[in-house]
Design an enzyme around this catalytic site. Sequence first.
Site, PDB file in Angstrom:
ATOM      1  N   ASP A  32       0.761  -1.509   0.175  1.00 48.44           N
ATOM      2  CA  ASP A  32       0.272   0.126  -0.502  1.00 48.44           C
ATOM      3  C   ASP A  32       1.156   1.241   0.096  1.00 48.44           C
ATOM      4  O   ASP A  32       2.400   1.352   1.022  1.00 48.44           O
ATOM      5  CB  ASP A  32      -0.816   0.320   1.277  1.00 48.44           C
ATOM      6  CG  ASP A  32      -2.040   1.135   1.493  1.00 48.44           C
ATOM      7  OD1 ASP A  32      -2.239   1.520   0.179  1.00 48.44           O
ATOM      8  OD2 ASP A  32      -1.991   1.540   2.427  1.00 48.44           O
ATOM      9  N   ASP A 233      -1.543  -0.509   6.244  1.00 51.44           N
ATOM     10  CA  ASP A 233      -1.840  -0.222   7.673  1.00 51.44           C
ATOM     11  C   ASP A 233      -3.194   0.480   8.255  1.00 51.44           C
ATOM     12  O   ASP A 233      -2.880   0.687   8.930  1.00 51.44           O
ATOM     13  CB  ASP A 233      -0.470   1.030   7.833  1.00 51.44           C
ATOM     14  CG  ASP A 233      -0.745   2.131   6.836  1.00 51.44           C
ATOM     15  OD1 ASP A 233      -1.339   1.947   5.920  1.00 51.44           O
ATOM     16  OD2 ASP A 233      -1.744   3.110   7.684  1.00 51.44           O
ATOM     17  N   ASP A 237      -7.061  -2.245   4.303  1.00 50.60           N
ATOM     18  CA  ASP A 237      -6.058  -3.075   4.150  1.00 50.60           C
ATOM     19  C   ASP A 237      -6.307  -4.445   4.794  1.00 50.60           C
ATOM     20  O   ASP A 237      -5.781  -5.748   4.198  1.00 50.60           O
ATOM     21  CB  ASP A 237      -5.011  -3.003   4.686  1.00 50.60           C
ATOM     22  CG  ASP A 237      -4.320  -1.014   3.442  1.00 50.60           C
ATOM     23  OD1 ASP A 237      -5.020  -0.343   2.300  1.00 50.60           O
ATOM     24  OD2 ASP A 237      -3.148  -0.230   4.624  1.00 50.60           O
TER      25      ASP A 237
END
Length: 347
Positions: A32, A233, A237
Site C-alpha cells: 500500500d 496499515d 487494507d
Amino acid sequence: MVGSGIGAERGILIRSGEAIQTFKDVKVMVLDKTGTITRGEPKLTDAVTAEGVEETRLLTLAASVENASEHPIARAIVEGAKERDVKPGEVSEFRSTGARGVSGKVGDETVLIGNRRLLEEEGVSGLEALDDAMAELEGKGRTVVIVAADGQALGLVAVADTLKEESIEAIRGMHDLGLHVVMITGDNERAARAVADEVGIDEVQAGVLPEGKVDAIRALQKKHGNHVAMVGDGINDAPALTQANVGIAIGAGADVAIEAADVTLVRGELTAVVDAMHLSRATYGKIVQNLIWASAYNVAAIPIAAIGLLHPMIGVIAMTASSLSVIGNSLLLKRRFTRENPQGKST
C-alpha cells in the site's frame, strides 16, 4: 519456536509456523502507498485557483467541508489552510463518497471536492481549464483534488506525503530476494507513478478503491500462483491482508489491519519485511536440516536394532543425541541472526 523468538526480539511478530513456511515461497510483494511506502502524514503544498477566484475563498470552502472528514488528506487541507490564516467555516449536509470525494453546504453554496471522475459525473463545468496545472502537480507525485461550488470548478488543492527514509532501501532488498514489487493505491496514475519511479516499484495499480484491493490481490494470485504477500496499515487494507497468502501489518497502523495480518511489524519500518523474509527462509532451512538429522539417526539405528546388534542403552543414547542435535542446530539461528546482522547474512 527459535525463529519466532528471534523475530519477536526484532519487532517482527509472526502468528504461526504456517506463516513462516508460506512466507519463504512469496514471489510477489504488494505494498500500500500511504502509511507504508510514505509516512502517511500529507501536507498541503499547492492551491491553484481558476480565473477570477481568490485563493482565500478556495481554501475556505475546501477546509470547511474537509473539516468534517477524518481522512488524512482532509486533515492536511484543514491544517494547511489554518497555517495560511484561513479558518474553516460551518458545513451542513456533509456527505462522503468514500475514496472519491466529499460534499457539503457552506452557507448557501453546495461544495464538492474530489477527483475528476466524480466531478465529471456530477456535471461540474470548467474542469478543462485546470487540466494542465493538475497534470503538472500529479507529475511531481502530489495528490490533487478539485474544488467546485454550485457546479463550477474553483481550483485545485494539492497535498504531498513524504517517503519513509527506509523505503528505497527496503524495496532494493526485496529485489535482491527476487521479489516482484507491486504498489496498489487509490491515487491517480501520474502521482502513483512518480512515487513508484522514485523508490523502484516494478508495477503500479493506481485508482484502486478500497473495495477493489481484494480483487487486485486475487488477480495477482491467479497470475503468479498462491505466492502473494501484502503490506498495509489501514482499516481499508484488512480484507486484502486476509486475502493475501501472507498479510503483513505495519505496527503503527489500524488495529483491525493488525488483527487480520499473519505478520506484524512492530517497528513500522518497511526494511523489517526484508528481515522477516530472510528469517523465514533460514528457519525453514533449519527445519529441513533437522528432519535430515533425525531421519539419519533412525535410518541407521532401526535396521541394526532389528537384527539384534544394537544394545538398548545405545539406542537410548542415540535417540537422546538425535533430539539434542535438533535443538542445538535450531539454536544456531540465534548466532546467525544478531542485532548487528538482522538479515542473517553469512560472515
